[in-house]
Scaffold this active site. Structure first.
Site: not given
Lengths: 706, 706
Positions: B487, B512
């Site tokens: 990520h 997210e």
């Protein structure tokens, strides 16, 4: 100057009238040093220092300018706590100039609080008999956890236009010759002082490095430095040459930030060592005393050593680190050395290393350093290359196992060489592999190197990120029981007390420069006043052939030193790691002089500085550890000088066979460097010696108990 | 435009008259793409590209401006060699959308020589049926070993003011919503497109990132990207919006340098994928084909997986990564957690993780990701802190061994989380330790994270130094048989073909953001045209509760999607790693819809793109690996739309039980996101489906062979 003192007195008086604890004094145990601390009208911290009643540091500011912060740490303070303590202990170094060090100081810890910002710092002052150390502490607290230092504003306001022994302030190198000048002359001399280096970043026309040696016109010697540089950028000093005020100048990161601080933590100590006797400066152990005690639980594996190396022949250009001339470019793991044509000048061949092992064994040396043993040297430098070396792959003509066995059979250790080419990440990635490899092959010491600009770009040799790297290597090495001799790393600040496996550093202009054009003849009379205060230097002395063209006809450099000066360095340049740097064949030409190098010890029970004057001379006597034998070294500066010493350091009632290795009367560093006379006497502690020293010369004495 | 073409034609003619090989053509195997290469009058390389006879890239420059070099690599070239070849092979990916990939291209390798500088480069063009790739090669040669790139000057001169689907060019983040606009509108829209991020460095008012999706007014879809980004800075594109010319814009280091090159080497490929059918873009495997074949000798340990995680509860703010509120600051190894007061909201407790393991086991998930399991989260971000995490020390309430055994007993794997906080050196120093620890505790996959600015200062998430870091982690992980899901790392460029343990990346705006204020409802109709071309994204779909305040009353964000859109993502957003991101309790409220997530496969034998239009819709059918079962997903953009598909992809003569999970007629991403209808049919390859999709909606179908 007078006026400023008056102003400060008024400020002090003013503060006193409101707050009784706004002015504080701290005396050294012997009372020679007096620190005065006060707050200015703006709540700005001010300190001043006197020695034997004479002001040596005028009122000077303290604190920090911060980045991205609405408050600085420069003013708005009140003193909210004051704690005094006294420590008087001794500690035994794992190796050193003396077997026991006294650590005696009075401490004053002042808590300074900014009520508006609701935060506080603590300044710790420690007054020793040899000087003052102070540091900033950032205690854990709600309103001060992280801060980014824009500038540390620690000042050293001097009382006049002192004589300074300085090298240019630089973020990447300390490998400069010292300039001796008035403070007011620094600006004018800076340009010529900045000689070329593989990586260099001077920062200011009045920037200089520490340890900075100063001498006042009334004969007080002052040394400014730092101690315990851990997780913080290296400090240089920048001079306000109108007012003779030095201010701390930290080494920045790529953004120009000068330190990332997380509370709770402390800064390194800022140190002022002073005396009216220059011998006290070189003998001072204050820098070590300001470091933490040894953190290694077991130290029996750490041992001082005298070594030779496959090194000077490459430095002079006689042989090469590289194996072949075939490759303009090397890609590790791809470049095929097995079919490459050897250039015939490779230094680190099995055969040549064996020759050095033989020489070492024959002459009582502990170890042999070998550089240029691992693949990559054809293309190692100056290109921000990531994967330069792998630290485990030898050249085809360097037989690891064979040499391991040969060295072992001859009771000689090999010293590993890990040149990183400043590709720091590449080294860290391979550190475990490299150290495992060393242990598997019988190496217990490594010489590291950081030639060239730091990769990644934007980092400097001396900024916080790199300081942390060197520390990481030392601690990681300790976990493998490996000793570290770091070249081109940040100059030491007494950390070897805490991590005594850090047995050496270069971090100054070493002997190699004698093959790169030469150093000033008095260079070695200054280093003990500057570079050596923080820890030993791997200076690599012992050059006997000063005409470098006799080693390599293509090299016209000259080693600016007499042979006796070179001998004396084994005593004057204290280090637990001493090289005999010249070629075996040069030592074999002067076996009588070489005897001193064979005899001289590398670890000591005691040391007595007999004479010292920065830039001029240093004479020291040292008692070889665990014996009654003493060795004396004396190095001389630019002019002929007669050294006069007595032998009161010898044990009472004992006789010693003294062998004096002295410059011949007509010796001279340039015109007649190899002229020496060796005399033998029987001496006692009542004896005296008057010895003439040539320019760039000196003498060495071995004293064996009869 | 006409005039320029004419000029180029004249130049070509002129060159032809002297040197026959100065103009070259290359056709794709099917003849649809035609590359024309020529040298301008200054010996400057020029290429242009047409598709089905229409120009799509006008004459565009190639080459490099160099730092500290008297010559550039922009002109003065002559063609000194030209090599043509054809490759037509297939390869089987370890995981993927299809079980076999055809790699069919014609290659033209042109050696360009600068006679004055006596150096040469090779440009490799590969024409595929889906587009063009080209790269620069720097062969080993005497006069070109090291070079520092000042600017790569690769141009993509477009034929008009196309529609672009773009995110702002940035050295540190790709986590932006896409803006759909004309090229000429980019400058005006840039400011609002740059939404906040933890680390961001936009570089130009017309800078955009790749993969960049474009559509011409006459309906040609063009995608610009790169492939095989290895040891080179990530490329963005900067637009000359007067002439609609994009030029490569590399990510610099702290000195502003844009790549350190050592010959022999190659750059990444620059890619142009184009078609008049948008489905060809999303189906293209050209990016993978331009990467090297798998370098891992053994890949049986790599396995696609469906997972749940202790994650969404922290993302929404319902629980915390941190264990306690006691510490304003954490010093690893010093901060004592054993006496700290738990904050009562810690997500990664043994009990809670067990609950997720139970849920995973009950519903057929392979793994459970746990974030916030290791100490340091109280103080992990935004302070250029060096030692943030140690990757091996769990919180007091996270019982490593107990959970290892519990997971094992339930046939569920735990997924490790290594958040580095972008303290890259700290992670590399501990990588071996971290991976050993994982293997010892039964983890075979790691999610890495790089939140915040890179430490050391001056490095960027996407520059060469960091690209090398991500690659190092992937290769090191492979040596431990560990899969990596990176990520905040650089966006993938098909490297997973070579290192298939790189099973996922974030590297775009993921789910997210639905808890951080929401993403555009059509975001997921663009990602397959952009981000996914380089490799799978760990998009973490499956949100069922769109009103985030129902998870955490303090969070007023909204997930801008219907439940059926969320279901469709498991098919439209291809990844071997698929999360069911919502809380178990939210799935338990909708067991019928959840059934699709339980059923859907994560590895495929075949994929058929049925409908596709960037920003509007994507419908894809995939054949679950080793079965006859198919899954269909369709995501819709901002407006109500009827999707019409047939089932010709199904096997002839077979019947399938189709379960259609579709938006209810009144569903809407904002006002009615949880309205869905589930219908079951028996279908064959002759069946057809017309399905209305809500704004931000879609549908999903499971097709089980009867």
């Amino acid at each position: 100057m007078k006026r400023l003192s008056l102003t400060v007195s008024i400020i002090l008086f003013f503060c006193f009238s409101f707050q009784a604890i706004d002015a504080q004094q701290l005396l050294s145990p012997n009372g020679n040093f007096r620190l005065d601390f006060s707050l200015g009208t703006a709540g700005n911290p001010i300190y001043q220092l006197s020695y034997k009643g004479k002001e040596i540091i005028k009122p000077s500011g303290l604190g920090f300018a911060l980045k991205n912060d609405s408050f600085s740490l420069l003013d708005g303070f009140v003193i909210t706590d004051s704690v005094r303590s006294t420590v008087n202990t001794t500690w035994a170094p794992v190796w050193g100039e003396v077997k026991s060090v006294t650590n005696h100081y009075n401490e004053l810890a002042l808590t300074l609080t900014q009520s508006k910002a609701r935060r506080r710092i603590v300044i710790h002052f420690r007054a020793f008999d040899d000087g003052l150390g102070f540091r900033y502490e950032f205690p854990a607290q709600e309103n001060l956890t992280y801060l980014v230092i824009k500038e540390e504003k620690t000042q050293f306001a001097l009382t006049g236009d002192h004589t300074a022994f300085w090298i240019p302030g630089d973020y990447d190198t300390q490998e400069y010759d010292y300039t001796t000048s008035r403070l007011s002359q620094i600006r004018g001399l800076m340009k010529q002082a900045i000689t070329p280096n593989a990586s260099q970043t001077p920062f200011s026309p009045t920037g200089v490095q520490t340890a900075l040696m100063l001498k006042t016109d009334d004969g007080i010697y002052i040394n400014l430095h730092e101690a315990a540089l851990i997780n913080y950028p290296c400090m240089s000093l920048n001079l306000d040459d109108k007012h003779f005020i030095f201010e701390s100048w930290l080494t920045p990161d790529a953004w120009g930030d000068k330190g990332n601080i997380q509370a709770p933590c402390v800064t390194p100590w800022r140190t002022i060592i002073a005396s009216d006797d220059a011998r006290d400066i070189v003998a001072s152990k204050m820098t070590y005393n300001l470091n933490e005690p040894c953190k290694l639980t077991e130290t029996s594996w750490i041992h001082p050593m005298k070594y030779v190396g496959v090194w000077w022949e490459m430095i002079t250009g006689k042989s090469t680190w590289s194996y072949t001339d075939d490759f303009p470019s090397v890609v590790l793991g791809q470049t095929d050395y097995s079919t490459a044509k050897p250039n015939g000048r490779h230094g680190a061949t099995t055969e040549n290393v064996k020759r050095y092992i033989d020489f070492a064994a024959r002459n009582g040396f502990d170890a042999v350093l070998v550089e240029g043993w691992n693949v990559g040297w054809e293309d190692w430098f100056g290109h921000m290359k990531d994967k330069v070396f792998d630290f485990v792959t030898p050249y085809p003509d360097f037989h690891m196992q064979e040499l391991h066995e040969y060295a072992q059979a001859h009771h000689v250790k090999l010293i590993m060489h890990n040149e990183t080419s400043s590709s720091v990440r590449n080294y860290e990635r391979q550190l475990d592999t490299a150290f495992h490899f060393m242990k598997n092959n019988g190496y217990d010491a490594v010489k590291t190197g950081y030639v060239g600009n730091i990769l990644p770009a934007g980092e400097y040799h001396y900024n916080q990120w790199m300081v942390n790297h060197y520390q990481y290597v030392v601690e990681k090495a300790a976990s493998y029981h490996i000793m570290v001799n770091g070249h081109e790393a940040v100059r030491p600040t007494g950390i070897a007390r805490t991590y005594p496996n850090m047995i050496g550093n270069e971090s100054a202009r070493g002997t190699e420069y004698q093959a790169f054009g030469g150093s000033k003849p008095n260079h070695v009379t200054i280093l003990p006043f500057t570079r050596l205060l923080g820890g030993p230097m791997d200076y690599t002395p012992g050059i006997f052939e000063m005409d470098i063209s006799k080693v390599n006809p293509g090299n016209k450099s000259h080693c600016n030193s007499t042979i006796c000066n070179q001998l004396a360095l084994y005593v004057t340049m204290y280090s637990p790691l001493q090289m005999a740097a010249d070629l075996p064949e040069n030592y074999e030409r002067f076996p009588d002089a070489f005897q001193f190098i064979k005899d001289v010890a590398v670890d000591w029970d005691d040391s007595k500085y007999l004479e010292a004057e920065p830039g001029k001379y240093i004479t020291v006597a040292r008692n070889a550890k665990g014996t009654g034998n003493w060795f004396v070294g004396s190095v001389n500066g630019d002019s002929v000088r007669v050294s006069t010493i007595d032998f009161r350091f010898l044990a009472p009632g004992k006789k010693y066979l003294a062998t004096v290795y002295a410059d011949a009367p007509d010796a001279h560093w340039k015109t007649n460097p190899q002229a020496y006379v060796i005399r033998k006497y029987v001496v006692t502690r009542e004896s005296r010696l008057r010895q003439q020293c040539a320019p760039g010369g000196g003498y060495a004495i071995s004293l064996f108990e009869k």
